[in-house]
Design a protein around this motif. Structure first.
Motif, PDB file in Angstrom:
ATOM      1  N   ILE A 113      -3.570  13.450   4.274  1.00  0.00           N
ATOM      2  CA  ILE A 113      -3.719  12.990   5.646  1.00  0.00           C
ATOM      3  C   ILE A 113      -2.749  13.749   6.547  1.00  0.00           C
ATOM      4  CG2 ILE A 113      -3.526  11.037   7.225  1.00  0.00           C
ATOM      5  CD1 ILE A 113      -5.888  10.824   5.300  1.00  0.00           C
ATOM      6  N   ILE A 114      -3.284  14.255   7.654  1.00  0.00           N
ATOM      7  CA  ILE A 114      -2.468  14.926   8.662  1.00  0.00           C
ATOM      8  C   ILE A 114      -2.552  14.129   9.957  1.00  0.00           C
ATOM      9  CG2 ILE A 114      -2.058  17.041   9.963  1.00  0.00           C
ATOM     10  CD1 ILE A 114      -3.571  18.584   7.840  1.00  0.00           C
ATOM     11  N   SER A 115      -1.412  13.895  10.576  1.00  0.00           N
ATOM     12  CA  SER A 115      -1.397  13.268  11.899  1.00  0.00           C
ATOM     13  C   SER A 115      -0.455  14.044  12.797  1.00  0.00           C
ATOM     14  CB  SER A 115      -0.947  11.801  11.810  1.00  0.00           C
ATOM     15  OG  SER A 115       0.459  11.703  11.898  1.00  0.00           O
ATOM     16  N   GLY A 116      -0.330  13.581  14.033  1.00  0.00           N
ATOM     17  CA  GLY A 116       0.608  14.204  14.950  1.00  0.00           C
ATOM     18  C   GLY A 116       2.040  13.814  14.705  1.00  0.00           C
ATOM     19  N   GLY A 117       2.276  12.930  13.733  1.00  0.00           N
ATOM     20  CA  GLY A 117       3.622  12.605  13.306  1.00  0.00           C
ATOM     21  C   GLY A 117       4.357  11.558  14.119  1.00  0.00           C
ATOM     22  N   GLY A 118       3.754  11.094  15.223  1.00  0.00           N
ATOM     23  CA  GLY A 118       4.437  10.151  16.095  1.00  0.00           C
ATOM     24  C   GLY A 118       4.110   8.700  15.781  1.00  0.00           C
ATOM     25  N   PRO A 119       4.308   7.807  16.750  1.00  0.00           N
ATOM     26  CA  PRO A 119       4.043   6.378  16.562  1.00  0.00           C
ATOM     27  C   PRO A 119       2.567   6.043  16.769  1.00  0.00           C
ATOM     28  CG  PRO A 119       4.957   6.757  18.730  1.00  0.00           C
ATOM     29  CD  PRO A 119       4.961   8.091  18.037  1.00  0.00           C
ATOM     30  N   PRO A 138       8.224   7.111  10.054  1.00  0.00           N
ATOM     31  CA  PRO A 138       8.932   7.246   8.773  1.00  0.00           C
ATOM     32  C   PRO A 138       8.034   7.433   7.557  1.00  0.00           C
ATOM     33  CG  PRO A 138       8.770   4.937   9.350  1.00  0.00           C
ATOM     34  CD  PRO A 138       8.152   5.703  10.492  1.00  0.00           C
ATOM     35  N   TYR A 139       6.738   7.657   7.753  1.00  0.00           N
ATOM     36  CA  TYR A 139       5.809   7.692   6.628  1.00  0.00           C
ATOM     37  C   TYR A 139       5.342   9.105   6.267  1.00  0.00           C
ATOM     38  CZ  TYR A 139       5.647   2.720   7.720  1.00  0.00           C
ATOM     39  OH  TYR A 139       5.988   1.414   7.984  1.00  0.00           O
ATOM     40  N   GLN A 140       6.086  10.101   6.667  1.00  0.00           N
ATOM     41  CA  GLN A 140       5.695  11.488   6.423  1.00  0.00           C
ATOM     42  C   GLN A 140       6.375  12.037   5.170  1.00  0.00           C
ATOM     43  OE1 GLN A 140       6.029  13.805  10.234  1.00  0.00           O
ATOM     44  NE2 GLN A 140       6.665  11.814  11.052  1.00  0.00           N
ATOM     45  N   SER A 141       5.577  12.611   4.290  1.00  0.00           N
ATOM     46  CA  SER A 141       6.161  13.290   3.130  1.00  0.00           C
ATOM     47  C   SER A 141       6.453  14.749   3.460  1.00  0.00           C
ATOM     48  CB  SER A 141       5.218  13.194   1.921  1.00  0.00           C
ATOM     49  OG  SER A 141       3.938  13.713   2.230  1.00  0.00           O
ATOM     50  N   ALA A 182      -1.889   6.385  10.427  1.00  0.00           N
ATOM     51  CA  ALA A 182      -2.515   7.359   9.533  1.00  0.00           C
ATOM     52  C   ALA A 182      -1.567   7.772   8.423  1.00  0.00           C
ATOM     53  CB  ALA A 182      -2.961   8.582  10.338  1.00  0.00           C
ATOM     54  N   ASN A 183      -0.341   8.114   8.795  1.00  0.00           N
ATOM     55  CA  ASN A 183       0.650   8.486   7.774  1.00  0.00           C
ATOM     56  C   ASN A 183       0.993   7.316   6.861  1.00  0.00           C
ATOM     57  OD1 ASN A 183       2.117  10.590  10.222  1.00  0.00           O
ATOM     58  ND2 ASN A 183       1.195  11.319   8.333  1.00  0.00           N
ATOM     59  N   LYS A 184       1.010   6.111   7.411  1.00  0.00           N
ATOM     60  CA  LYS A 184       1.319   4.931   6.610  1.00  0.00           C
ATOM     61  C   LYS A 184       0.260   4.694   5.544  1.00  0.00           C
ATOM     62  CE  LYS A 184       2.367  -0.017   7.030  1.00  0.00           C
ATOM     63  NZ  LYS A 184       2.524  -1.154   7.986  1.00  0.00           N
ATOM     64  N   GLY A 185      -1.018   4.842   5.915  1.00  0.00           N
ATOM     65  CA  GLY A 185      -2.091   4.648   4.942  1.00  0.00           C
ATOM     66  C   GLY A 185      -1.977   5.612   3.776  1.00  0.00           C
ATOM     67  N   ALA A 186      -1.645   6.877   4.075  1.00  0.00           N
ATOM     68  CA  ALA A 186      -1.458   7.858   3.006  1.00  0.00           C
ATOM     69  C   ALA A 186      -0.232   7.510   2.166  1.00  0.00           C
ATOM     70  CB  ALA A 186      -1.317   9.255   3.609  1.00  0.00           C
ATOM     71  N   HIS A 187       0.830   7.117   2.830  1.00  0.00           N
ATOM     72  CA  HIS A 187       2.084   6.759   2.147  1.00  0.00           C
ATOM     73  C   HIS A 187       1.861   5.592   1.174  1.00  0.00           C
ATOM     74  CE1 HIS A 187       6.390   6.005   1.638  1.00  0.00           C
ATOM     75  NE2 HIS A 187       6.151   4.729   1.903  1.00  0.00           N
ATOM     76  N   LEU A 188       1.081   4.613   1.582  1.00  0.00           N
ATOM     77  CA  LEU A 188       0.832   3.447   0.734  1.00  0.00           C
ATOM     78  C   LEU A 188       0.074   3.813  -0.538  1.00  0.00           C
ATOM     79  CD1 LEU A 188      -0.118   0.786   3.452  1.00  0.00           C
ATOM     80  CD2 LEU A 188       1.982   0.873   2.085  1.00  0.00           C
ATOM     81  N   GLN A 189      -0.640   4.926  -0.500  1.00  0.00           N
ATOM     82  CA  GLN A 189      -1.395   5.376  -1.670  1.00  0.00           C
ATOM     83  C   GLN A 189      -0.713   6.554  -2.386  1.00  0.00           C
ATOM     84  OE1 GLN A 189      -4.091   3.878  -2.987  1.00  0.00           O
ATOM     85  NE2 GLN A 189      -3.812   2.290  -1.406  1.00  0.00           N
ATOM     86  N   ASN A 190       0.546   6.812  -2.016  1.00  0.00           N
ATOM     87  CA  ASN A 190       1.296   7.919  -2.618  1.00  0.00           C
ATOM     88  C   ASN A 190       0.567   9.255  -2.486  1.00  0.00           C
ATOM     89  OD1 ASN A 190       3.488   6.275  -3.601  1.00  0.00           O
ATOM     90  ND2 ASN A 190       2.104   5.551  -5.208  1.00  0.00           N
ATOM     91  N   GLN A 191      -0.094   9.420  -1.362  1.00  0.00           N
ATOM     92  CA  GLN A 191      -0.830  10.644  -1.080  1.00  0.00           C
ATOM     93  C   GLN A 191      -0.017  11.505  -0.119  1.00  0.00           C
ATOM     94  OE1 GLN A 191      -2.637  13.305  -1.630  1.00  0.00           O
ATOM     95  NE2 GLN A 191      -4.411  12.001  -2.143  1.00  0.00           N
TER      96      GLN A 191
END
Length: 238
Positions: free
Chosen positions: A82-88, A120-123, A94-103
């Motif tokens: 998942i790619i997002s603009g990185g903001g709130p 805070p959900y960006q890898s 979007a980043n949170k959904g990926a983070h919850l699935q360890n993606q």
């Protein structure tokens, strides 16, 4: 499958974006080149990724924030980064959904005087001064776009991708508008006013899908990945 080695990067923040734009042009060129170089280097191993766009202003309790988390989780379960603009807002969801699935959860952050604060959900987090460099990264490394309800920035990304596909300047990718209540008025205007004036063709509208169903988005992206993998097999990169 998302193929990337996750790394955390730190970029220095510009004290003044406007001053930077007015500065010495030769140094500005070097900054632009460095942003392209860093982006290409960090994202070069990315295989299958979906970009999700949307408003920075929607809070966590908002319906479309929650739908974005759900959608990102479903896509992540199917092996999409998942790619997002990185903001709130929607970007965070979007980043949170990926983070919850360890993606793989990528944020392409942009330096702005307001709204933009890295979630805070960006890898993998990249920082850009220039919108046009950031746009290249979205187009180059995404195999599908999902536009949730958003503002001018979301519209900008949507019409940029639409124009590139209409003019055959970009590799075909699904362009999904999520939320018929939000996007319905725009689609009516495209269908009626723009077609009435002859500024677009009926076929151009086939580039856009409007839906309220997260699973439909997953099905669209999965079908496109299957098609793209066939193209990779038929036309391997030398």
């Amino acid at each position: 499958m998302a193929c990337i080695n996750n790394r955390t990067t730190v970029s220095s923040a510009s004290s003044s974006i406007i001053d930077d734009l007015k500065g010495d042009q030769s140094w500005r060129i070097f900054r632009i080149i460095s942003e392209f170089t860093e982006g290409f280097d960090e994202l070069s191993g990315l295989c299958d990724a979906i970009s999700i766009f949307g408003s920075a202003r929607l809070p966590a309790e908002h319906f479309y924030y929650q739908k974005t988390v759900e959608l990102a989780e479903l896509l992540s379960k199917e092996g999409f980064a998942i790619i997002s603009g990185g903001g709130p807002g929607v970007m965070e969801a979007a980043n949170k959904g990926a983070h919850l699935q360890n993606q793989t959860s990528i944020g392409l952050n942009i330096e702005l005087p307001m709204e933009q604060k890295a979630n805070p959900y960006q890898s993998l987090s990249l920082n850009f001064r220039y919108f046009f460099v950031r746009k290249v990264m979205f187009v180059r490394y995404s195999m599908g776009y999902v536009c949730m309800p958003g503002g001018f920035g979301t519209l900008d990304e949507f019409f940029e991708a639409l124009t590139l596909m209409q003019t055959h300047k970009a590799y075909p990718l699904p362009l999904v508008l999520f939320g018929s209540d939000f996007w319905g008025g725009l689609m009516d205007w495209l269908r009626h006013k723009m077609l009435e004036y002859g500024t677009i063709s009926v076929e151009d509208l086939n580039l856009i899908t409007v839906t309220d169903d997260p699973q439909e988005v997953v099905n669209i992206m999965s079908a496109h990945r299957e098609w793209k993998n066939k193209q990779r097999h038929l036309h391997p990169t030398p």
